[in-house]
Write a protein that holds these residues in place. Structure first.
Motif, PDB file in Angstrom:
ATOM      1  N   GLY A 132       0.866  -1.115   0.028  1.00  0.00           N
ATOM      2  CA  GLY A 132       0.113   0.230  -0.132  1.00  0.00           C
ATOM      3  C   GLY A 132       0.987   1.059  -0.052  1.00  0.00           C
ATOM      4  O   GLY A 132       2.093   1.295  -0.335  1.00  0.00           O
ATOM      5  N   GLY A 133       0.385   2.394   0.601  1.00  0.00           N
ATOM      6  CA  GLY A 133       0.972   3.679   0.588  1.00  0.00           C
ATOM      7  C   GLY A 133       1.935   3.768   1.706  1.00  0.00           C
ATOM      8  O   GLY A 133       1.975   2.990   2.670  1.00  0.00           O
ATOM      9  N   VAL A 134       2.577   4.983   1.651  1.00  0.00           N
ATOM     10  CA  VAL A 134       3.476   5.352   2.710  1.00  0.00           C
ATOM     11  C   VAL A 134       2.809   5.867   3.800  1.00  0.00           C
ATOM     12  O   VAL A 134       1.765   6.627   3.736  1.00  0.00           O
ATOM     13  CB  VAL A 134       4.506   6.267   2.317  1.00  0.00           C
ATOM     14  CG1 VAL A 134       5.544   6.803   3.134  1.00  0.00           C
ATOM     15  CG2 VAL A 134       5.153   5.987   1.049  1.00  0.00           C
ATOM     16  N   PRO A 135       3.039   5.658   5.056  1.00  0.00           N
ATOM     17  CA  PRO A 135       2.617   6.088   6.030  1.00  0.00           C
ATOM     18  C   PRO A 135       2.251   7.529   6.267  1.00  0.00           C
ATOM     19  O   PRO A 135       3.240   8.110   6.102  1.00  0.00           O
ATOM     20  CB  PRO A 135       3.114   5.533   7.360  1.00  0.00           C
ATOM     21  CG  PRO A 135       3.675   4.255   6.751  1.00  0.00           C
ATOM     22  CD  PRO A 135       4.265   4.656   5.401  1.00  0.00           C
ATOM     23  N   GLN A 136       1.088   7.941   6.288  1.00  0.00           N
ATOM     24  CA  GLN A 136       0.994   9.621   6.524  1.00  0.00           C
ATOM     25  C   GLN A 136       0.313   9.734   7.889  1.00  0.00           C
ATOM     26  O   GLN A 136       0.567  11.072   8.025  1.00  0.00           O
ATOM     27  CB  GLN A 136      -0.479   9.914   5.209  1.00  0.00           C
ATOM     28  CG  GLN A 136      -0.002   9.408   4.042  1.00  0.00           C
ATOM     29  CD  GLN A 136       0.997  10.276   3.361  1.00  0.00           C
ATOM     30  OE1 GLN A 136       1.439  11.316   3.742  1.00  0.00           O
ATOM     31  NE2 GLN A 136       2.045   9.684   2.617  1.00  0.00           N
ATOM     32  N   GLY A 137      -0.246   9.125   8.335  1.00  0.00           N
ATOM     33  CA  GLY A 137      -0.806   9.458   9.709  1.00  0.00           C
ATOM     34  C   GLY A 137      -0.140   8.793  11.122  1.00  0.00           C
ATOM     35  O   GLY A 137       0.906   8.069  10.727  1.00  0.00           O
ATOM     36  N   GLU A 138      -0.299   9.251  12.099  1.00  0.00           N
ATOM     37  CA  GLU A 138       0.185   8.549  13.476  1.00  0.00           C
ATOM     38  C   GLU A 138      -0.575   7.127  14.116  1.00  0.00           C
ATOM     39  O   GLU A 138       0.040   6.236  14.523  1.00  0.00           O
ATOM     40  CB  GLU A 138       0.025   9.260  14.636  1.00  0.00           C
ATOM     41  CG  GLU A 138       0.785  10.581  14.471  1.00  0.00           C
ATOM     42  CD  GLU A 138       0.917  11.378  15.643  1.00  0.00           C
ATOM     43  OE1 GLU A 138      -0.057  10.986  16.741  1.00  0.00           O
ATOM     44  OE2 GLU A 138       1.499  12.350  15.903  1.00  0.00           O
ATOM     45  N   ASP A 139      -1.823   6.759  13.004  1.00  0.00           N
ATOM     46  CA  ASP A 139      -2.403   5.394  13.462  1.00  0.00           C
ATOM     47  C   ASP A 139      -2.215   4.452  12.129  1.00  0.00           C
ATOM     48  O   ASP A 139      -2.952   5.003  11.129  1.00  0.00           O
ATOM     49  CB  ASP A 139      -4.332   5.925  13.512  1.00  0.00           C
ATOM     50  CG  ASP A 139      -4.654   4.720  14.101  1.00  0.00           C
ATOM     51  OD1 ASP A 139      -4.216   3.503  14.166  1.00  0.00           O
ATOM     52  OD2 ASP A 139      -5.782   4.712  14.145  1.00  0.00           O
ATOM     53  N   PRO A 140      -1.723   3.528  12.217  1.00  0.00           N
ATOM     54  CA  PRO A 140      -1.237   2.695  11.274  1.00  0.00           C
ATOM     55  C   PRO A 140      -2.664   1.679  10.855  1.00  0.00           C
ATOM     56  O   PRO A 140      -2.656   0.950   9.813  1.00  0.00           O
ATOM     57  CB  PRO A 140       0.013   1.819  11.409  1.00  0.00           C
ATOM     58  CG  PRO A 140      -0.262   1.898  12.939  1.00  0.00           C
ATOM     59  CD  PRO A 140      -0.752   3.166  13.351  1.00  0.00           C
ATOM     60  N   THR A 141      -3.500   1.760  11.861  1.00  0.00           N
ATOM     61  CA  THR A 141      -4.613   0.720  11.511  1.00  0.00           C
ATOM     62  C   THR A 141      -5.755   1.396  10.787  1.00  0.00           C
ATOM     63  O   THR A 141      -6.583   0.495  10.464  1.00  0.00           O
ATOM     64  CB  THR A 141      -5.219   0.405  13.236  1.00  0.00           C
ATOM     65  OG1 THR A 141      -5.669   1.645  13.736  1.00  0.00           O
ATOM     66  CG2 THR A 141      -4.112   0.095  14.155  1.00  0.00           C
ATOM     67  N   VAL A 142      -5.491   2.423  10.164  1.00  0.00           N
ATOM     68  CA  VAL A 142      -6.708   3.037   9.394  1.00  0.00           C
ATOM     69  C   VAL A 142      -6.378   3.082   8.011  1.00  0.00           C
ATOM     70  O   VAL A 142      -7.302   3.543   7.138  1.00  0.00           O
ATOM     71  CB  VAL A 142      -7.177   4.282   9.933  1.00  0.00           C
ATOM     72  CG1 VAL A 142      -7.705   4.203  11.568  1.00  0.00           C
ATOM     73  CG2 VAL A 142      -5.835   5.610   9.845  1.00  0.00           C
ATOM     74  N   GLU A 143      -4.919   2.844   7.547  1.00  0.00           N
ATOM     75  CA  GLU A 143      -4.407   3.036   6.187  1.00  0.00           C
ATOM     76  C   GLU A 143      -4.350   1.685   5.626  1.00  0.00           C
ATOM     77  O   GLU A 143      -3.848   0.778   6.534  1.00  0.00           O
ATOM     78  CB  GLU A 143      -3.269   3.970   6.081  1.00  0.00           C
ATOM     79  CG  GLU A 143      -3.528   5.346   6.737  1.00  0.00           C
ATOM     80  CD  GLU A 143      -4.311   6.283   5.506  1.00  0.00           C
ATOM     81  OE1 GLU A 143      -4.443   5.738   4.404  1.00  0.00           O
ATOM     82  OE2 GLU A 143      -4.961   7.228   6.060  1.00  0.00           O
ATOM     83  N   GLN A 144      -4.493   1.365   4.321  1.00  0.00           N
ATOM     84  CA  GLN A 144      -4.268   0.398   3.745  1.00  0.00           C
ATOM     85  C   GLN A 144      -2.660  -0.099   3.562  1.00  0.00           C
ATOM     86  O   GLN A 144      -1.954   0.961   3.293  1.00  0.00           O
ATOM     87  CB  GLN A 144      -4.773   0.182   2.224  1.00  0.00           C
ATOM     88  CG  GLN A 144      -4.590  -1.035   1.655  1.00  0.00           C
ATOM     89  CD  GLN A 144      -5.135  -1.173   0.103  1.00  0.00           C
ATOM     90  OE1 GLN A 144      -4.266  -0.563  -0.680  1.00  0.00           O
ATOM     91  NE2 GLN A 144      -6.330  -1.531  -0.191  1.00  0.00           N
ATOM     92  N   GLY A 145      -2.399  -1.249   4.167  1.00  0.00           N
ATOM     93  CA  GLY A 145      -0.792  -1.661   4.145  1.00  0.00           C
ATOM     94  C   GLY A 145      -0.479  -2.497   2.969  1.00  0.00           C
ATOM     95  O   GLY A 145       0.201  -2.094   1.981  1.00  0.00           O
TER      96      GLY A 145
END
Length: 215
Positions: A132-145
């Motif tokens: 998926g994308g590069v981490p953008q926020g502090e919560d990794p559980t809401v973004e597609q990995g």
């Protein structure tokens, strides 16, 4: 008629000096006074000039000392230029590695999470994941990995609906698709299954993430 005597307290004196001589002496006295005034002014001016030269000399000496100190500092800085360049290069490479490896995956935990819900004697035969994308926020559980497919086989037919529900409950799984499940009998005693699964960014290894508070 009685004459009145005028008292005298000393011998009578008469100034017989000519008026011109008196004026000449007064002029000489005035000239001498102005000569002393001019000489005094000259002495004061000489002292002021000498003081100014002394002040300038001291200022020049301080300037020379500061210039010498500046040259020493510049020499020391020049000697450290290679170190500074190396540190700058290291910082640039570290930042590049952080960006390039931001989506580095921790594969072992991912496979362990999938295999943890599979029945005994079930074997994972293949995975096909897209990062998926590069981490953008502090919560990794809401973004597609990662998103992709998992292939596994079993010696017995499986309750695939129950398996998908179990997989959806695994930590880090955002979605498990049961509609695209396919099964086929690959041999007389083995059955093959294909599932779509999506994990969040908690599966990223973060091994090369920038340290908190770092430059």
């Amino acid at each position: 008629m009685t004459a009145v005597a005028v008292p005298f307290s000393g011998a009578p004196r008469v100034n017989l000096m000519p008026r011109s001589e008196i004026a000449r002496r007064e002029r000489e006295s005035l000239v001498r006074m102005w000569v002393w005034i001019v000489l005094g002014a000259i002495v004061v001016a000489v002292l002021i000039i000498a003081g100014a030269f002394a002040f300038k000399f001291l200022a020049d000496q301080r300037l020379v000392a500061e210039q010498a100190r500046t040259n020493v500092l510049l020499t020391e800085i020049a000697s450290l230029s290679e170190v500074s360049q190396a540190l700058a290069t290291e910082s640039e490479l570290t930042d590049f590695r952080t960006d390039a490896m931001a989506t580095d995956l921790a594969w072992t935990p991912v496979i362990a999470k999938i295999s943890g819900v599979l029945p005994a004697e079930t074997t994972i035969t293949g995975v096909d994941f897209t990062v998926g994308g590069v981490p953008q926020g502090e919560d990794p559980t809401v973004e597609q990995g990662i998103v992709g497919t998992v292939t596994f086989d079993s010696p017995t037919p499986l309750d695939i609906v129950a398996l998908i529900r179990s997989l959806r409950g695994v930590e880090g799984v955002l979605y498990a698709d049961g509609q695209s499940v396919t099964s086929s009998q690959v041999s007389e005693d083995r059955f093959s299954y294909l599932l779509n699964v999506e994990f969040d960014q908690s599966v990223y290894s973060n091994e090369y993430a920038a340290e908190e508070g770092g430059d």
